[in-house]
Design a protein around this motif. Sequence first.
Motif, PDB file in Angstrom:
ATOM      1  N   GLN A  77       1.002  -1.227   0.014  1.00  0.00           N
ATOM      2  CA  GLN A  77       0.204   0.093  -0.078  1.00  0.00           C
ATOM      3  C   GLN A  77       0.769   1.362  -0.035  1.00  0.00           C
ATOM      4  O   GLN A  77       0.358   2.356   0.265  1.00  0.00           O
ATOM      5  N   THR A  78       1.944   1.143  -0.205  1.00  0.00           N
ATOM      6  CA  THR A  78       3.023   2.382  -0.356  1.00  0.00           C
ATOM      7  C   THR A  78       3.283   2.888  -1.624  1.00  0.00           C
ATOM      8  O   THR A  78       3.966   3.881  -1.824  1.00  0.00           O
ATOM      9  N   SER A  79       2.675   2.259  -2.812  1.00  0.00           N
ATOM     10  CA  SER A  79       2.801   2.484  -4.088  1.00  0.00           C
ATOM     11  C   SER A  79       1.514   2.978  -4.851  1.00  0.00           C
ATOM     12  O   SER A  79       0.434   2.380  -4.398  1.00  0.00           O
ATOM     13  N   LEU A  80       1.744   3.636  -6.106  1.00  0.00           N
ATOM     14  CA  LEU A  80       0.384   3.982  -6.853  1.00  0.00           C
ATOM     15  C   LEU A  80       0.028   2.666  -7.217  1.00  0.00           C
ATOM     16  O   LEU A  80      -1.330   2.784  -7.672  1.00  0.00           O
ATOM     17  N   VAL A  81       0.689   1.853  -7.974  1.00  0.00           N
ATOM     18  CA  VAL A  81       0.319   0.958  -8.572  1.00  0.00           C
ATOM     19  C   VAL A  81       0.531  -0.576  -7.998  1.00  0.00           C
ATOM     20  O   VAL A  81       1.716  -1.049  -7.215  1.00  0.00           O
ATOM     21  N   TYR A  82      -0.466  -1.429  -7.551  1.00  0.00           N
ATOM     22  CA  TYR A  82      -0.481  -2.475  -6.817  1.00  0.00           C
ATOM     23  C   TYR A  82       0.308  -3.463  -7.858  1.00  0.00           C
ATOM     24  O   TYR A  82       0.236  -3.686  -8.915  1.00  0.00           O
ATOM     25  N   SER A  83       1.087  -4.245  -7.260  1.00  0.00           N
ATOM     26  CA  SER A  83       2.228  -5.072  -7.564  1.00  0.00           C
ATOM     27  C   SER A  83       2.890  -6.014  -6.841  1.00  0.00           C
ATOM     28  O   SER A  83       3.042  -5.542  -5.334  1.00  0.00           O
ATOM     29  N   LEU A  84       2.926  -7.269  -7.050  1.00  0.00           N
ATOM     30  CA  LEU A  84       3.692  -8.444  -6.257  1.00  0.00           C
ATOM     31  C   LEU A  84       4.929  -8.633  -6.816  1.00  0.00           C
ATOM     32  O   LEU A  84       5.628  -9.743  -6.823  1.00  0.00           O
ATOM     33  N   ALA A  85       5.350  -7.780  -7.936  1.00  0.00           N
ATOM     34  CA  ALA A  85       6.460  -8.391  -8.629  1.00  0.00           C
ATOM     35  C   ALA A  85       7.856  -8.505  -8.028  1.00  0.00           C
ATOM     36  O   ALA A  85       8.460  -9.550  -8.135  1.00  0.00           O
ATOM     37  N   ASP A  86       8.117  -7.915  -6.981  1.00  0.00           N
ATOM     38  CA  ASP A  86       9.347  -7.893  -6.162  1.00  0.00           C
ATOM     39  C   ASP A  86       9.134  -8.737  -4.973  1.00  0.00           C
ATOM     40  O   ASP A  86      10.217  -8.645  -4.138  1.00  0.00           O
ATOM     41  N   LEU A  87       8.153  -9.413  -4.708  1.00  0.00           N
ATOM     42  CA  LEU A  87       7.894  -9.794  -3.203  1.00  0.00           C
ATOM     43  C   LEU A  87       8.292 -11.477  -3.175  1.00  0.00           C
ATOM     44  O   LEU A  87       8.015 -11.997  -2.277  1.00  0.00           O
ATOM     45  N   ASN A  88       8.642 -11.935  -4.354  1.00  0.00           N
ATOM     46  CA  ASN A  88       9.400 -13.309  -4.222  1.00  0.00           C
ATOM     47  C   ASN A  88       8.353 -14.146  -3.936  1.00  0.00           C
ATOM     48  O   ASN A  88       8.392 -15.247  -2.927  1.00  0.00           O
ATOM     49  N   ILE A  89       7.132 -14.135  -4.413  1.00  0.00           N
ATOM     50  CA  ILE A  89       5.965 -15.341  -4.040  1.00  0.00           C
ATOM     51  C   ILE A  89       5.326 -15.340  -5.432  1.00  0.00           C
ATOM     52  O   ILE A  89       5.368 -14.755  -6.559  1.00  0.00           O
ATOM     53  N   SER A  90       4.630 -16.426  -5.512  1.00  0.00           N
ATOM     54  CA  SER A  90       4.208 -17.025  -6.715  1.00  0.00           C
ATOM     55  C   SER A  90       2.721 -16.620  -6.449  1.00  0.00           C
ATOM     56  O   SER A  90       2.064 -16.492  -5.532  1.00  0.00           O
ATOM     57  N   THR A  91       1.876 -16.475  -7.634  1.00  0.00           N
ATOM     58  CA  THR A  91       0.673 -16.116  -7.862  1.00  0.00           C
ATOM     59  C   THR A  91      -0.293 -17.049  -7.081  1.00  0.00           C
ATOM     60  O   THR A  91      -1.268 -16.858  -6.486  1.00  0.00           O
ATOM     61  N   SER A  92      -0.012 -18.287  -7.303  1.00  0.00           N
ATOM     62  CA  SER A  92      -0.909 -19.534  -6.683  1.00  0.00           C
ATOM     63  C   SER A  92      -0.715 -19.261  -5.179  1.00  0.00           C
ATOM     64  O   SER A  92      -1.520 -20.179  -4.569  1.00  0.00           O
ATOM     65  N   SER A  93       0.176 -18.773  -4.693  1.00  0.00           N
ATOM     66  CA  SER A  93       0.421 -18.664  -3.166  1.00  0.00           C
ATOM     67  C   SER A  93      -0.378 -17.713  -2.646  1.00  0.00           C
ATOM     68  O   SER A  93      -0.545 -17.604  -1.274  1.00  0.00           O
ATOM     69  N   ILE A  94      -1.007 -16.872  -3.414  1.00  0.00           N
ATOM     70  CA  ILE A  94      -1.688 -15.594  -2.768  1.00  0.00           C
ATOM     71  C   ILE A  94      -3.120 -16.107  -2.243  1.00  0.00           C
ATOM     72  O   ILE A  94      -3.695 -16.790  -3.069  1.00  0.00           O
ATOM     73  N   SER A  95      -3.569 -16.042  -0.886  1.00  0.00           N
ATOM     74  CA  SER A  95      -4.591 -16.511  -0.708  1.00  0.00           C
ATOM     75  C   SER A  95      -5.490 -15.597   0.251  1.00  0.00           C
ATOM     76  O   SER A  95      -5.960 -16.014   1.154  1.00  0.00           O
ATOM     77  N   THR A  96      -5.525 -14.178  -0.070  1.00  0.00           N
ATOM     78  CA  THR A  96      -6.389 -13.496   0.746  1.00  0.00           C
ATOM     79  C   THR A  96      -7.868 -13.879   0.434  1.00  0.00           C
ATOM     80  O   THR A  96      -8.145 -14.287  -0.880  1.00  0.00           O
TER      81      THR A  96
END
Length: 763
Positions: A490-509
């Motif tokens: 939430q500190t950037s204008l654009v929502y991104s998971l690019a540099d967080l070293n996680i795969s999309t399949s592991s996101i489970s909010t």
Amino acid sequence: MSKQGGKGGAAKGRKPQKPGADEKREDVLQAVVIADSFQDRFKPFTLNTPRCLLPLVNVPVLEYTLEFLASNGVQEVFIYCGAHSESIEQFIHDSPRWSPNSSVSPFQLLEFIRVNDANSIGDFLRDLDKRGYIAGDFILVHGDLVSNINLEAALAKHRARREANRDNCMTMILRSVGDQPHRAANARGITPVFVVDPTTGRCLQYEEAHPLQKEHKIDLDPVVFTHGEFEVRCDLVDCGIDICTPEVLALWSESFDYELPRKNFLHGVLKDWELNGKMIYTEILEDGYAARASNLQMYDCISRDILERWTLPFVPDSNLKHGQSYRRIKDGSYVEDHVVIARGSKVTRSAVGRGTDIHAGSSISKSVIGRGCKIGKNVRIENSYIWDHVVIHDGATIVHSVLASNVVIGAGARVPEGSLISFGVRLDQGVQLPEHPPARLSLLTADGERAKPDTKLVGEKGDGATYEVPLSEDESSSDEDADRDPAILQTSLVYSLADLNISTSSISTLASSAFYDSDEDTSFTGGSLHADSGPGAGAQSRSRLSSFASEDGAARFRSESSFHGDAVTGLIDALRADNAEPFDSAKLEFMGLRLANNASDAAMRRAIAVAFVRRAAELLRPEHGGLEPTKAAERAFTAKKGAVKFVKEVGVAGEGEKEQVEFALALQRALVAETKEGGIVDANRAGTLLAAMLQQLYSLDVVEEEGILAWWGDKRASEGEEMVRVKEKCRVLVEWLEQASEESEEEEGGDTEESEEEEEDDD
């Protein structure tokens, strides 16, 4: 401007009376505005200016908050100031509307309260409890709230509950996401999870979910299962509006470790209910707009929602701020007086402040331009926020960025998506800011000191340097997840998971399942998880509910809710575009979103239905031509070459009866949602438009008569009063199709009899 005594002081003005000094004061509706969030989400901008005074579509955010309170009959307001308190007080005293000395102020009393050593919102509220200013029910909000919600009914219910049981101490105002097409309803990041008794509205448990948490589950308190029925709601917008009793302040005072209203206070009070005996309720609204500009992504979402008039009456041409003179012009834009737009330049779906000059060949779309800006020739600005007195020289490009006041962009410079450029920064000509990670530039360091210019970044004649984002933020971190702080989302204008070293399949909010068909095989229904915990509920139910979403399942819910908002917006933009460009590019973008989010066929169908319904609905309005429903339906489907083919191949996605029924249901549900949002006057007009759209699809060979007739007989088309009312307007179309079908069968029967007679004659 403020008195300070002991820990803090109230601003000059009428001294609030102590409780009991006048029993009639309990009838006075009071409000407390938290004007300091103790967060770093808007830095470096908030190094100079408090968040509540940052311009939101050229109006300080606090203006929207105070207008909301005034519209709901609040009589006394207490503003808790922290950082930049002098600026906030000066803003109020300079305002012809809000100044305590103003004859037109809607408030009987407006007070500032400073707390010298406050480090959290909890410190503010504990201090308020000691002062004894609050005599009865009060509304607690943050100074970044934008809302047009009417609280009259919620206040009445709160008071009735309070009268019935003095332990009912608070009511939270929540907004159902549903199929809302506005952006704030579908923002991503940290997802609030409310466990609610659906019968009474009582909140039983509160948790938060986010893509970076280590364990992808939420453990339900065993006490929850003692209730006859409960829902786990992940489809709610937390408006940050609480109707409170003075007992709420006492609960804050009893727990000195509470810092945040939700993660600490709400979670703790509900968890310790057996100890404190206090009950908290929810009021879940389906109508109205409410959102907080609590981070840059929400700032972006709310700005666009304001431009698209979801926040009526708080829109640019309402001229909320004294001295504004906005008027609405063609292409959905708003301009103030003394704006110069040179011949050959183009402004679409934007707001432009007074005294701004836009030179020839420049293009501005979906952006907000402040006052006194100078924009040179052949400048391109897209999806950006340019504050006051910014100078952008010839040939520069600004894409989805924020430029604070007094920024200078040199000729030919390029500011890519996600860039944040703070007050007074200068870019030399030809500078190309990096795309990844997005630039965040400031004249000041995190300590408020003057930064040494980074000439490699801003150019030889530039001024400014990279602002280093703090590593952690207290609001969202915990010992368990310290290495995966969701505040970074939430500190950037654009929502991104690019540099967080996680795969999309592991996101489970957890997110709304309102985007999914009710007959799909999920544990969610209508955005909620329902559970019956009566006598028949055993250990198996508990086990399932303790971890009610698998990693992949929760990831799909979150991804598809994200997909819906982006997909609908992209399709509507393509349908609105006043050019001869075919629909192919929109289709490619849509399919790309589908792949990126792994969206299901049902999610695609719903997004397409919502987009075409919204386009047809807006064509009914006078400002978009005021077409009759038949013409509006025709234009929505046929104005763009390739749109009909897209609906048939991707929306319906098959020639079978089942697929056609599902698409007709999606159209019907989208139109029902439009009636709730005020997009169409009533259900009758929505039903007329549905009949026109189905007839148009029938004429275009997208759906067959069998599909429409099967939809008519499907029980899901009659679930709910609004669905029935919308459906009923299609009766004439259905009867016509049935009659045509009978005539066709009679003709076929006649042909058969004639054929048999001819065969007999031959014999």
